[in-house]
Design a protein around this motif. Sequence first.
Motif, mmCIF file in Angstrom:
data_model
loop_
_atom_site.group_PDB
_atom_site.id
_atom_site.type_symbol
_atom_site.label_atom_id
_atom_site.label_comp_id
_atom_site.label_asym_id
_atom_site.label_seq_id
_atom_site.Cartn_x
_atom_site.Cartn_y
_atom_site.Cartn_z
ATOM 1 N N VAL A 58 0.771 -1.144 -0.180
ATOM 2 C CA VAL A 58 -0.008 -0.049 -0.083
ATOM 3 C C VAL A 58 0.949 1.155 -0.036
ATOM 4 O O VAL A 58 1.825 1.197 0.931
ATOM 5 N N LEU A 59 0.439 2.291 -0.787
ATOM 6 C CA LEU A 59 1.088 3.592 -0.745
ATOM 7 C C LEU A 59 0.405 4.591 -1.240
ATOM 8 O O LEU A 59 -0.822 4.480 -1.752
ATOM 9 N N THR A 60 0.786 5.771 -1.026
ATOM 10 C CA THR A 60 0.519 7.039 -1.582
ATOM 11 C C THR A 60 1.421 7.496 -2.486
ATOM 12 O O THR A 60 2.558 7.870 -2.131
ATOM 13 N N ASP A 61 0.734 7.786 -3.696
ATOM 14 C CA ASP A 61 1.828 8.522 -4.846
ATOM 15 C C ASP A 61 2.100 9.866 -4.591
ATOM 16 O O ASP A 61 1.557 10.534 -3.631
ATOM 17 N N ARG A 62 3.054 10.292 -5.406
ATOM 18 C CA ARG A 62 3.547 11.556 -5.093
ATOM 19 C C ARG A 62 2.420 12.719 -5.423
ATOM 20 O O ARG A 62 2.704 13.971 -4.986
ATOM 21 N N PHE A 63 1.091 12.278 -5.801
ATOM 22 C CA PHE A 63 0.291 13.158 -6.096
ATOM 23 C C PHE A 63 -1.074 12.953 -4.785
ATOM 24 O O PHE A 63 -2.099 13.760 -4.960
ATOM 25 N N GLY A 64 -0.829 12.445 -3.822
ATOM 26 C CA GLY A 64 -1.667 12.090 -2.784
ATOM 27 C C GLY A 64 -2.667 11.226 -2.908
ATOM 28 O O GLY A 64 -3.496 11.067 -2.272
ATOM 29 N N LYS A 65 -2.379 10.399 -4.027
ATOM 30 C CA LYS A 65 -3.550 9.223 -4.144
ATOM 31 C C LYS A 65 -3.126 7.944 -3.719
ATOM 32 O O LYS A 65 -2.011 7.476 -4.001
ATOM 33 N N PRO A 66 -4.125 7.054 -3.232
ATOM 34 C CA PRO A 66 -3.599 5.917 -2.446
ATOM 35 C C PRO A 66 -4.069 4.680 -3.578
ATOM 36 O O PRO A 66 -4.942 4.818 -4.327
ATOM 37 N N TRP A 67 -2.955 3.666 -3.428
ATOM 38 C CA TRP A 67 -2.669 2.550 -4.289
ATOM 39 C C TRP A 67 -2.491 1.288 -3.534
ATOM 40 O O TRP A 67 -1.871 1.325 -2.457
ATOM 41 N N MET A 68 -3.222 0.327 -3.867
ATOM 42 C CA MET A 68 -2.607 -1.266 -3.485
ATOM 43 C C MET A 68 -2.266 -1.803 -4.475
ATOM 44 O O MET A 68 -2.749 -1.765 -5.626
ATOM 45 N N VAL A 69 -1.217 -2.642 -4.433
ATOM 46 C CA VAL A 69 -0.639 -3.400 -5.427
ATOM 47 C C VAL A 69 -0.843 -5.061 -5.007
ATOM 48 O O VAL A 69 -0.466 -5.108 -3.948
ATOM 49 N N ASN A 70 -1.588 -5.815 -5.818
ATOM 50 C CA ASN A 70 -1.950 -7.357 -5.544
ATOM 51 C C ASN A 70 -1.413 -8.384 -6.543
ATOM 52 O O ASN A 70 -1.908 -7.809 -7.766
ATOM 53 N N PHE A 71 -0.831 -9.248 -6.121
ATOM 54 C CA PHE A 71 -0.570 -10.460 -7.171
ATOM 55 C C PHE A 71 -1.037 -11.293 -6.204
ATOM 56 O O PHE A 71 -0.421 -12.092 -5.347
ATOM 57 N N LEU A 72 -2.407 -11.928 -6.341
ATOM 58 C CA LEU A 72 -3.423 -12.693 -5.385
ATOM 59 C C LEU A 72 -2.985 -13.966 -5.616
ATOM 60 O O LEU A 72 -2.504 -14.473 -6.720
ATOM 61 N N LYS A 73 -3.144 -14.908 -4.425
ATOM 62 C CA LYS A 73 -3.097 -16.336 -4.442
ATOM 63 C C LYS A 73 -4.422 -16.732 -4.993
ATOM 64 O O LYS A 73 -5.555 -16.261 -4.621
#
Length: 136
Positions: free
Chosen positions: A117-132
Motif C-alpha cells: 500500500v502506498l500514496t503516490d506523489r500526487f496524494g492518491k492511494p494505491w494497493m498493488v496485489n498479486f493474489l493467491k
Amino acid sequence: MRLIPYLNFDGKCGEAFDFYAAALGGTIVARMTYGESPICDEMPADSQDRIMHCQLEAAGTTLMGADGPPPHGGSTTCINVDVDSVEDAERIFSALADGGQVQMPIEETFWAHRWGVLTDRFGKPWMVNFLKPCPE
C-alpha cells in the motif's frame, strides 16, 4: 493488469456490498471477516465480525472493499492494481512509490504473493496485489 476500485467502510461493508450486488445485478464472490481470517487471533475482539475483504463481480467488472481503518492515509477509496506476477507487482509498486509514501511495503501475505500500500506523489492511494488463488 486490472485496476479495481477498493472501497473502505467503517463497519458497513457487508451491508453496502449486499446493496451494490442487488443494484448492479452482481454476485459477491468473496467475503471474509477478520474473525474468519488466519490473523483472527491478532485482531481485537470488536473487529471479529467486520469485513476484512469483500469482492463483487458485476457485468465483467470488479469492486472490492473492507471495513477500515483505512490504511491509505485516511482515504476511504483507493485503486487496487491486480497483476499476474511477482515481478509486475514489484515493478509497478516501485514506480508508483517514486516520490510518494509507502504505508505497507510490498511483501507476501496469506492472500497474496505480493501486496503493498502506498500514496503516490500526487496524494492518491494505491494497493498493488498479486493474489493467491482463493480457497474453495
